[in-house]
Design an enzyme around this catalytic site. Structure first.
Site, PDB file in Angstrom:
ATOM      1  N   GLY A  89      86.027 -25.764   4.920  1.00 47.39           N
ATOM      2  CA  GLY A  89      86.701 -27.658   5.232  1.00 47.39           C
ATOM      3  C   GLY A  89      86.624 -27.631   6.499  1.00 47.39           C
ATOM      4  O   GLY A  89      86.382 -28.078   7.343  1.00 47.39           O
ATOM      5  N   ASP A  90      88.478 -27.473   6.235  1.00 43.34           N
ATOM      6  CA  ASP A  90      89.269 -27.331   8.125  1.00 43.34           C
ATOM      7  C   ASP A  90      90.221 -25.709   8.162  1.00 43.34           C
ATOM      8  O   ASP A  90      90.379 -26.186   9.221  1.00 43.34           O
ATOM      9  CB  ASP A  90      90.297 -28.305   7.918  1.00 43.34           C
ATOM     10  CG  ASP A  90      91.246 -27.549   6.969  1.00 43.34           C
ATOM     11  OD1 ASP A  90      91.671 -27.271   5.608  1.00 43.34           O
ATOM     12  OD2 ASP A  90      92.782 -28.335   7.054  1.00 43.34           O
ATOM     13  N   GLU A  91      88.856 -24.983   8.161  1.00 36.96           N
ATOM     14  CA  GLU A  91      89.375 -23.913   7.852  1.00 36.96           C
ATOM     15  C   GLU A  91      88.255 -22.801   9.045  1.00 36.96           C
ATOM     16  O   GLU A  91      87.338 -22.834   8.402  1.00 36.96           O
ATOM     17  CB  GLU A  91      89.761 -22.821   6.434  1.00 36.96           C
ATOM     18  CG  GLU A  91      90.648 -23.053   5.944  1.00 36.96           C
ATOM     19  CD  GLU A  91      91.197 -22.809   4.913  1.00 36.96           C
ATOM     20  OE1 GLU A  91      91.748 -22.873   4.601  1.00 36.96           O
ATOM     21  OE2 GLU A  91      89.915 -22.260   4.604  1.00 36.96           O
TER      22      GLU A  91
END
Length: 282
Positions: A212-214
């Site tokens: 995801g956004d990691e």
């Protein structure tokens, strides 16, 4: 040598012969036509003029070492054709003797193996491209979890030295960016964050999109726990994005430990916990 010339000139392979001093004294017509040079030009060490400069020392060393021991040899090198194009040659040579067993020098047979090299180069390129695709996140161009696991095998465990730092990087407010500005803008944010991470970390560090956004960065070879916060500060300063509507920042959690006794999973878990604590303080 008359026997050599009579038999060799009709042979389709490139043939050569040397004397007891190691100097090449005969080349067949196939060799001379390939090279576009005369016999006098190729004799002695004249043939070396056609060997690619990057191969010349290795080629001569292989020959002289084998010659000194009267042993057969095989070597590959690039040899200039008459039109100036370098072709890959497989040179197979060995000692020759007369009927009484006296050493007469060497004789060699050479084959043009350029097509084989071309196929091998294409295969190697394809393998590298496949490996890159397997280990790369398609959106951001940094690594993926597969690369992370592969890197862990060489960075952690018995025999490893130094400390390893792990940074867990989470994009702040990313869901709102997707919801309000669209997934296209969200993708651009992730790409710019990834670029910022690559720009601020060292070439030997491993940067992956964890999900995801990691993002996760693994930084081997640090001197100790004191280096970790300095790395995290550089990441916080560079891994941000300026949008017309807002400034996108990241939250960073860190962990570090000796490479010989730590595990990647444990360090990621600790860094994730620190990141979560910084994002959601009690």
């Amino acid at each position: 040598m008359e026997v050599f010339r009579a038999m060799a000139d009709a042979h389709p392979a490139l043939l050569w012969a040397s004397n007891t001093d190691g100097m090449c004294v005969e080349f067949n017509r196939t060799w001379l036509d390939f090279r576009g040079r005369s016999l006098d030009e190729e004799r002695g060490q004249g043939w070396l003029d056609g060997v690619h400069p990057d191969d010349r020392d290795r080629c001569l060393r292989t020959y002289t070492d084998a010659f000194g021991r009267h042993e057969a040899f095989e070597m590959e090198y690039r040899l200039a054709r008459a039109d100036g194009v370098f072709r890959w040659i497989l040179d197979v040579g060995g000692p020759r003797y007369d009927a009484m067993g006296s050493f007469l020098g060497y004789i060699g047979t050479c084959f043009d193996i350029t097509d084989r090299h071309t196929r091998e180069d294409m295969l190697l390129k394809a393998q590298r491209e496949l490996s890159r695709e397997v280990h790369t996140d398609a959106l951001t161009g940094v690594g993926n979890r597969s690369l992370l696991r592969t890197a862990a095998q060489s960075l952690f465990g018995a025999g490893s030295t130094g400390w390893v730092a792990v940074l867990f990087v989470d994009v702040d407010g990313f869901k709102a960016i997707n919801d309000e500005l669209g997934h296209g803008v969200g993708d651009q944010v992730l790409q710019q964050i990834a670029g910022g991470l690559l720009a601020v970390l060292r070439p030997g560090d491993v940067v992956v999109r964890y999900g995801g956004d990691e993002f996760v960065a693994v930084c081997p070879g640090i001197s100790g726990i004191g280096d970790v916060e300095e790395i995290a500060q550089r990441v916080r300063g560079r891994a941000s994005v300026e949008l017309p509507e807002r400034r996108v920042t990241v939250t960073v959690g860190t962990a570090a430990g000796p490479a010989s006794s730590s595990t990647l999973d444990a360090l990621i878990e600790d860094a994730d916990a620190e990141m979560y604590g910084a994002k959601h303080p009690v």
